[in-house]
Motif scaffolding. Structure first.
Motif, PDB file in Angstrom:
ATOM      1  N   GLY A   1       0.765  -1.242   0.000  1.00  0.00           N
ATOM      2  CA  GLY A   1       0.000   0.000   0.000  1.00  0.00           C
ATOM      3  C   GLY A   1       0.792   1.287   0.000  1.00  0.00           C
ATOM      4  O   GLY A   1       1.935   1.351   0.418  1.00  0.00           O
ATOM      5  N   ASP A   2       0.128   2.323  -0.510  1.00  0.00           N
ATOM      6  CA  ASP A   2       0.659   3.681  -0.557  1.00  0.00           C
ATOM      7  C   ASP A   2       1.908   3.755  -1.445  1.00  0.00           C
ATOM      8  O   ASP A   2       2.985   4.181  -1.024  1.00  0.00           O
ATOM      9  CB  ASP A   2       0.882   4.216   0.866  1.00  0.00           C
ATOM     10  N   HIS A   3       1.704   3.339  -2.694  1.00  0.00           N
ATOM     11  CA  HIS A   3       2.749   3.380  -3.721  1.00  0.00           C
ATOM     12  C   HIS A   3       2.867   4.764  -4.323  1.00  0.00           C
ATOM     13  O   HIS A   3       3.871   5.087  -4.951  1.00  0.00           O
ATOM     14  CB  HIS A   3       2.452   2.370  -4.830  1.00  0.00           C
TER      15      HIS A   3
ATOM     16  N   GLN B   1      -3.181  -2.190  -2.779  1.00  0.00           N
ATOM     17  CA  GLN B   1      -3.481  -0.761  -2.741  1.00  0.00           C
ATOM     18  C   GLN B   1      -4.042  -0.359  -1.380  1.00  0.00           C
ATOM     19  O   GLN B   1      -4.697  -1.147  -0.700  1.00  0.00           O
ATOM     20  CB  GLN B   1      -4.481  -0.394  -3.837  1.00  0.00           C
ATOM     21  N   ASP B   2      -3.788   0.891  -1.017  1.00  0.00           N
ATOM     22  CA  ASP B   2      -4.354   1.434   0.218  1.00  0.00           C
ATOM     23  C   ASP B   2      -4.940   2.813  -0.071  1.00  0.00           C
ATOM     24  O   ASP B   2      -5.158   3.173  -1.234  1.00  0.00           O
ATOM     25  CB  ASP B   2      -3.294   1.443   1.329  1.00  0.00           C
ATOM     26  N   ASP B   3      -5.147   3.608   0.978  1.00  0.00           N
ATOM     27  CA  ASP B   3      -5.866   4.875   0.776  1.00  0.00           C
ATOM     28  C   ASP B   3      -5.206   5.784  -0.266  1.00  0.00           C
ATOM     29  O   ASP B   3      -5.845   6.232  -1.216  1.00  0.00           O
ATOM     30  CB  ASP B   3      -6.071   5.625   2.107  1.00  0.00           C
ATOM     31  N   HIS B   4      -3.904   6.033  -0.112  1.00  0.00           N
ATOM     32  CA  HIS B   4      -3.261   6.996  -1.017  1.00  0.00           C
ATOM     33  C   HIS B   4      -3.230   6.512  -2.470  1.00  0.00           C
ATOM     34  O   HIS B   4      -3.124   7.327  -3.381  1.00  0.00           O
ATOM     35  CB  HIS B   4      -1.847   7.330  -0.527  1.00  0.00           C
TER      36      HIS B   4
ATOM     37  N   GLY C   1       0.328  -2.913   6.426  1.00  0.00           N
ATOM     38  CA  GLY C   1       0.973  -1.739   5.850  1.00  0.00           C
ATOM     39  C   GLY C   1       0.376  -0.471   6.415  1.00  0.00           C
ATOM     40  O   GLY C   1      -0.149  -0.455   7.515  1.00  0.00           O
ATOM     41  N   ASP C   2       0.501   0.613   5.674  1.00  0.00           N
ATOM     42  CA  ASP C   2      -0.137   1.896   5.945  1.00  0.00           C
ATOM     43  C   ASP C   2       0.518   2.706   7.057  1.00  0.00           C
ATOM     44  O   ASP C   2       0.768   3.891   6.899  1.00  0.00           O
ATOM     45  CB  ASP C   2      -1.639   1.710   6.255  1.00  0.00           C
ATOM     46  N   LEU C   3       0.802   2.071   8.172  1.00  0.00           N
ATOM     47  CA  LEU C   3       1.350   2.794   9.309  1.00  0.00           C
ATOM     48  C   LEU C   3       2.855   2.974   9.126  1.00  0.00           C
ATOM     49  O   LEU C   3       3.581   2.019   8.887  1.00  0.00           O
ATOM     50  CB  LEU C   3       1.039   2.023  10.595  1.00  0.00           C
TER      51      LEU C   3
END
Ligand SMILES: [Fe+2]
Length: 545
Positions: A192-194, A259-262, A440-442
């Motif tokens: 996530g957050d690529h 994938q994540d939020d960004h 991920g993410d954090l």
């Protein structure tokens, strides 16, 4: 090494020229240099990348999917040769710079030699090797998995220890990943957050308004992503965050990009002005297009239903955009799930993942044919940073500077943590396997044991949870800076922090063996260590499960 290209290219001049031609028209305030210097892939010492800018493969036991971009548009399909067979590429954009190659019916556990040639048979790069995973019922001795998160962001500056701005420069991110690759992982998860190119402000004086980046991109939010100026603006924003970080370095290492939020071109945030998820239609298309152009979707798996959301067959193949499986013989299975695509805001019955996805997760967790079973959600288990889009109800109390559940977190949904606890119960019920969640993410590196989650008692078989380590984080991106509180155990659960969250760059290596899992955590402190230290980085913490 002598170039094998028939017409060697000056990449720097090519990129500057192509950007100069388009930049002034399309990108508004986004100067052409964004496309030129910052979009170059890292130099490769021992392999000739030819006219390939970036190359990211994924594999299963019988398939390979490769995403690639080239320094100049290819007007006719290039060909991927795998062993003795050839298959035509499929153009993934409208200009001919981005292609995919999707091979099926391959032999399991076989090391293939791959080569890319243009329509006239000329080499586009030097041949290289890529292996399929072993047969699902085979019994490999070891599987080494690299895991990291948050590798995106437009390259920042670095002038020496403690002197930097913005996201970590892409060449330093690449150096961290090259160090990780020196341990020869069999596969890698980019959780996530690529990219970071949030289109709306989530804090400050005007939340909900377009960001400066959004104004530069000048997207037509009612237009289609492809075949308009939107496509060029997408590439100008995403390319420099991906191409220089990976280049062709992972050409022989299957990758799994969650994938994540960004990646949906937004931060996870909610206020009275704007609630960012579920993501609006146009940004959903941006997220899908970024994946289509730059990194592989998830290949099908016989034990993952083909009808899960964002999964299905199209002319690009039968692929899943949000839910993936890493299956390595009967030794290991990693379930990857994006919690942003299917999240709902339905109060007590709200979910992060669709009920059918949850059913798949329960079924695989209850299965017994694989030695090790791991959950890989796109956002963290165990710790909270007080963010809206977390499993947990914790929120920052600005008076005490601590997380609290004494007051409600606006727009947070009770159903999210209920789903978390159903999954926790499933994991805790596993027999003969150690429950492991790697997320991920954090922006932190950590490991701990969850012995209770809400009403779910887990002390008989605690869940090990790992924050895998961020690769590109800016000084302001670490939780204690951006939200005023570091990642903290959620009050919803009992978490024993073996390694409390470290706000440094890093990654995790996981060795799956028949009788155990070995976890190695790596950290590099940009504020205390020189860049050279990356090249000899070793694990600061190792544990066996
Ligand atoms: Fe994220």
């Amino acid at each position: 090494m002598r170039s094998i290209l028939q017409r060697p290219l000056d990449r720097r001049r090519f990129l500057a020229g192509s950007a100069g031609a388009m930049g002034a028209v399309v990108f508004g305030g986004l100067g052409p240099d964004v496309l030129s210097a910052s979009a170059l892939p890292p130099q490769v010492a021992d392999w000739d990348a030819g006219s390939v800018l970036h190359l990211l493969p994924t594999v299963s036991d019988s398939r390979m999917l490769l995403k690639a971009s080239f320094v100049r548009p290819l007007t006719r399909p290039p060909t991927l040769r795998i062993g003795s067979t050839s298959l035509a590429g499929r153009m993934n954009d409208t200009t001919g710079t981005h292609w995919q190659f999707y091979a099926t019916g391959l032999d399991a556990g076989r090391d293939y030699t791959l080569s890319l040639v243009d329509a006239d048979g000329r080499s586009l790069c030097q041949p290289w090797s890529l292996a399929t995973f072993p047969l699902v019922d085979s019994r490999p001795e070891r599987f080494r998995l690299l895991y990291f998160t948050c590798a995106g962001g437009v390259s920042g500056t670095y002038r020496g220890i403690g002197d930097r701005t913005g996201f970590l420069p892409t060449e330093i991110r690449n150096r961290l990943l090259r160090r990780a690759l020196s341990f020869a992982p069999d596969a890698a998860v980019a959780n996530g957050d690529h990219i970071y190119w949030d289109l709306h402000q989530w804090q400050g004086s005007n939340p909900g308004a377009l960001t400066a980046l959004a104004r530069q991109s000048n997207f037509d939010f009612s237009g289609s992503v492809f075949d308009t100026s939107n496509e060029a603006a997408l590439k100008a924003a995403a390319g420099p965050q991906i191409v220089p970080v990976y280049g062709t370095d992972f050409r022989s290492t299957p990758m799994f990009f969650l994938q994540d939020d960004h990646d949906h071109w937004e931060n996870d945030s909610a206020s009275d002005e704007i609630v960012n998820f579920p993501i609006p239609w146009f940004q959903l298309q941006l997220a899908r297009a970024t994946q289509q152009l730059y990194y592989p979707e998830f290949l099908p798996d016989a034990r993952r239903p083909t009808g899960l959301p964002w999964s299905g067959a199209s002319d690009r193949g039968d692929l899943s955009e949000s839910f993936g499986t890493i299956r390595y013989g009967s030794l290991a299975e990693v379930l990857l799930y994006d919690v942003r695509r299917t999240m709902t805001l339905a109060g007590p019955s709200a979910v992060f993942v669709d009920p059918e996805v949850e059913r798949w997760l329960h079924a695989r967790t209850a299965s017994t044919e694989v030695r090790h079973l791991v959950h890989g959600p796109s956002n963290p288990w165990g710790w909270s940073a007080g963010k809206w889009g977390e499993w947990y109800p914790d929120i920052l109390d600005s008076d005490t500077g601590r997380l609290t559940t004494d007051r409600p977190k606006p727009y947070w949904q009770e159903g999210w943590v209920r789903q978390h606890d159903r999954l926790a119960e499933s994991l805790g019920a596993m027999r003969g396997r150690t429950p492991l969640v790697v997320s991920g993410d954090l922006h932190a590196i950590a490991i701990g044991e969850i012995s209770r989650s809400g009403a779910v008692e887990l002390s008989a078989n605690p869940i090990t949870t790992v924050l895998s380590g961020p690769v590109g984080t800016s000084p302001a991106g670490f939780p204690s800076v951006v939200r005023g509180v570091g990642a903290t155990p959620s009050t919803h659960l009992d978490l024993d922090e073996t390694v409390a969250p470290l706000e440094e760059h890093g990654f995790t290596l996981i060795d799956f063996l028949q009788d155990r899992i070995v976890l190695r955590l790596f950290r590099w402190d940009v504020n205390r260590e020189p860049v050279d230290a990356i090249d000899s980085l070793d694990a600061f913490y190792t544990t066996e499960l």
